[in-house]
Design an enzyme around this catalytic site. Structure first.
Site, mmCIF file in Angstrom:
data_model
loop_
_atom_site.group_PDB
_atom_site.id
_atom_site.type_symbol
_atom_site.label_atom_id
_atom_site.label_comp_id
_atom_site.label_asym_id
_atom_site.label_seq_id
_atom_site.Cartn_x
_atom_site.Cartn_y
_atom_site.Cartn_z
ATOM 1 N N ASP A 174 0.863 -1.181 0.000
ATOM 2 C CA ASP A 174 0.000 0.000 0.000
ATOM 3 C C ASP A 174 0.903 1.235 0.000
ATOM 4 O O ASP A 174 2.132 1.116 -0.003
ATOM 5 C CB ASP A 174 -0.957 -0.005 1.200
ATOM 6 C CG ASP A 174 -2.311 0.626 0.836
ATOM 7 O OD1 ASP A 174 -2.301 1.783 0.382
ATOM 8 O OD2 ASP A 174 -3.341 -0.038 0.988
ATOM 9 N N HIS A 245 -2.849 3.058 -4.694
ATOM 10 C CA HIS A 245 -2.238 2.600 -3.435
ATOM 11 C C HIS A 245 -0.790 2.162 -3.656
ATOM 12 O O HIS A 245 -0.381 1.088 -3.200
ATOM 13 C CB HIS A 245 -3.064 1.463 -2.821
ATOM 14 C CG HIS A 245 -4.342 1.933 -2.171
ATOM 15 N ND1 HIS A 245 -4.359 2.621 -0.985
ATOM 16 C CD2 HIS A 245 -5.636 1.816 -2.559
ATOM 17 C CE1 HIS A 245 -5.627 2.904 -0.658
ATOM 18 N NE2 HIS A 245 -6.415 2.440 -1.601
ATOM 19 N N GLU A 312 -9.780 2.511 -4.988
ATOM 20 C CA GLU A 312 -9.407 3.879 -4.644
ATOM 21 C C GLU A 312 -8.214 4.388 -5.452
ATOM 22 O O GLU A 312 -7.157 4.668 -4.912
ATOM 23 C CB GLU A 312 -9.084 3.959 -3.147
ATOM 24 C CG GLU A 312 -10.263 3.565 -2.290
ATOM 25 C CD GLU A 312 -9.967 3.621 -0.804
ATOM 26 O OE1 GLU A 312 -10.845 4.082 -0.058
ATOM 27 O OE2 GLU A 312 -8.875 3.209 -0.379
HETATM 28 C C1 TNX Z 1 -10.997 1.592 2.465
HETATM 29 S S1 TNX Z 1 -11.436 -1.349 1.479
HETATM 30 C C2 TNX Z 1 -9.897 0.963 1.916
HETATM 31 C C3 TNX Z 1 -8.695 0.765 2.736
HETATM 32 C C4 TNX Z 1 -8.811 1.462 4.067
HETATM 33 C C5 TNX Z 1 -10.190 1.235 4.635
HETATM 34 C C6 TNX Z 1 -10.387 1.811 6.010
HETATM 35 C C7 TNX Z 1 -10.559 -0.754 0.431
HETATM 36 C C8 TNX Z 1 -10.545 -1.495 -0.797
HETATM 37 N N1 TNX Z 1 -9.891 0.393 0.666
HETATM 38 O O1 TNX Z 1 -7.572 1.188 2.023
HETATM 39 O O2 TNX Z 1 -7.828 0.958 4.900
HETATM 40 O O3 TNX Z 1 -11.146 1.793 3.782
HETATM 41 O O4 TNX Z 1 -11.631 1.415 6.539
#
Ligand code: TNX
Length: 545
Positions: A174, A245, A312
């Site tokens: 990440d 990420h 994301e």
């Molecule tokens: C969303 S779940 C994310 C994570 C974070 C999390 C915190 C996902 C695919 N991405 O990177 O750690 O929320 O709740």
């Protein structure tokens, strides 16, 4: 007997005398059950101090292990009475589950690593028939935001196995840290496995420590983790997140970033929480780089599924980057979403050619889902519903229900109050298959997963607190044949059984959250969280905290 997760069928032998495990008890292992017998002996010998020697061939042993080809691989029967205990599995995994049930029947002390003075061991007369509801009963452990040393991961695998969970989704990379040694690219761990400092709590609190944080697993560590898990019938699914990420990787190899819009050579491993803007550039060279990374990943992890993230991924840099725009034009794509989809499709094919399958977060639906891909549905049920209706396999892990980084009670004392209140009861009432799916689509929901993101969990003790007892409720949701209607579930009955389960967690040394709240040292006073008010809303309606 307080079995958790609840078996399909239990019949107690009313008044019949129990089985007593003693120093002379022997284990008779039928052909094909030798490895299961070794595991059972290892666990029970540690707890009882007894040798539990193999019974001579043909002797009707006190503890009998056998296979029954009529049963499904994870299915098992357990039959206990005064003259012995018979464990029958469809396959070695079924026998392992039978062994875990036997441990629960023996009492909490069966979870200790050495016998206490004066211990005695009885198993009530009982017949159990049992099989799991789902084939994928997972937990995600985020070892990127905070590294968990190898010993902690092995311990976590023991905890999963004790609850009949069978997938460890290991979030290895990440923005904040790269945790897997890649021989060809040593800087991924050289520079990417540590950061200079960390945010403490949410951004709004404005707090940072000045403590470098880091760590990584060597390939041998990971092979050991994989083998340790396999011996307990837990599959480790690695996640190497792309194309977002990725700040840690870009900090290690600046050419991976969008060098025409940011000075990637100046980047370090990210010291913030959140979603970094620094995503991979979409060039052929980057694809080759990740193919080389994944070649090493495949050598370590034999799992069918390989998780490539896809979540994301802010598109601002691709929008601004002439090189990314040229790539969109060259490939005849519509926009940045199709470009992301192009990257995921590339690796979907690449993995399929190697006999593996891609799984990614539900954002991989945007811009078109790759043909063989499975989806981890996290932003609610919605992505999973779309994917299952289109014939793709789905693992349901909606953040509104099973994000175990979210707080488990309201109140000032709850350490780092994040997200929605998700109590033990809320998790117990989580239903992985949404009612709008027809039977054919529902069959594509291959399982469920609870996700433990560790921005606000610094170490294994913090993970214990957030994961338990909720992971026990989750295990029952994923294993047991509970009413599909969450409101119809016997919460009071589960709570009663939990009273018998807490002593097991104590014996395992798990620092779970007690029903009455955190112990003084489990609080984190002054660390600002980001609580979300009210219930998380209907299926799929929530937004990410
Ligand atoms: C969303 S779940 C994310 C994570 C974070 C999390 C915190 C996902 C695919 N991405 O990177 O750690 O929320 O709740």
């Amino acid at each position: 007997m307080d079995l958790i997760p609840a078996p399909l069928h239990v019949q107690t032998g009313a008044g019949a005398p129990p089985f007593v495990l003693h120093a002379g008890t022997r284990i008779a292992a039928a052909p094909g059950t030798e490895a299961a017998a070794r595991r059972l002996r290892a666990e029970l010998s540690a707890a009882t101090g007894f040798d539990l020697d193999p019974a001579p061939a043909g002797r009707d042993g006190d503890l009998v292990l056998e296979l029954d080809p009529e049963l499904a691989a994870e299915e098992y029967r357990l039959s206990a009475g005064a003259d012995g205990v018979r464990l029958t599995g469809g396959g070695p995994a079924g026998l392992a589950h039978a062994g875990q049930t036997l441990r629960q029947l023996l009492g909490p002390a069966a979870y200790r690593s050495a016998p206490l003075p004066g211990a005695s061991w009885t198993v009530p007369a009982v017949e159990v028939r049992d099989a799991p509801r789902f084939g994928w009963r997972g937990a995600l452990l985020d070892v990127s935001r905070h590294f968990m040393p190898k010993a902690g991961v092995l311990r976590f695998i023991d905890q999963l196995a004790a609850h009949k969970l069978n997938v460890l989704h290991l979030h290895l990379t990440d923005d904040q840290g790269w945790r897997i040694e890649i021989r060809r690219y040593p800087e991924l761990t050289g520079a990417g496995a540590w950061r200079e400092r960390s945010m403490v709590g949410y951004r709004a609190g404005g707090r940072r420590d000045d403590q470098p944080h880091g760590g990584y697993y060597t390939q041998d560590d990971l092979r050991e983790i994989v083998a340790y898990a396999a011996a307990r019938h837990v599959t480790v699914v690695p996640e190497v997140d792309l194309p977002g990420h990725n700040q840690a990787a870009i900090a290690a190899y600046p050419e991976l970033g969008n060098t025409d819009v940011v000075d990637t050579a100046a980047l370090g491993t990210w010291t913030d929480w959140g979603v970094s803007e620094n995503i991979l550039n979409p060039s052929e060279a980057t694809l080759r780089f990740y193919e080389n990374v994944l070649e090493e990943v495949l050598e370590i992890f034999p799992s069918t599924f390989v998780h490539l993230g896809g979540d994301e991924c802010p598109k601002d840099q691709w929008k601004a980057s002439p090189a990314a725009q040229a790539r969109i034009a060259e490939l005849g794509l519509k926009d940045e979403f199709e470009l992301q989809s192009h990257v995921i499709r590339h690796f979907d094919r690449w993995l399929a050619e190697r006999g593996r399958r891609l799984i990614g977060w539900d954002e991989i639906l945007e811009g078109g889902l790759a043909p063989g891909a499975a989806v981890s549905s996290w932003r609610g049920y919605e992505g999973g519903i779309v994917a299952a209706n289109a014939g793709h396999d789905v693992v349901m892990c909606p953040e509104q229900h099973v994000y175990l980084d979210h707080r488990q009670a309201d109140g000032e004392d709850e350490p780092v109050p994040v997200g929605w209140v998700r109590t033990l009861e809320d998790v117990y009432r989580f239903e992985p298959v949404p009612p709008q799916l027809d039977e054919a689509a529902a069959a594509h929901v291959i399982g469920a997963q609870a996700n433990i993101w560790t921005e606000f969990m610094n170490d294994g003790r913090d993970v214990d607190y957030k994961a338990f007892p909720r992971l026990a409720a989750f295990a029952e949701v994923a294993w047991s044949d509970l009413p599909r209607d969450p409101a119809a579930r016997d919460w009071a009955g589960f709570e009663r059984r939990m009273a018998g389960h807490y002593p097991r967690l104590d014996a395992l040394g798990i620092e779970y959250r007690r029903p009455e709240g955190p112990r003084p040292w489990q609080r984190k006073p002054g660390i600002v969280g980001r609580p979300l008010a009210g219930p998380p809303g209907p299926s799929g309606a929530g937004t990410a905290p």
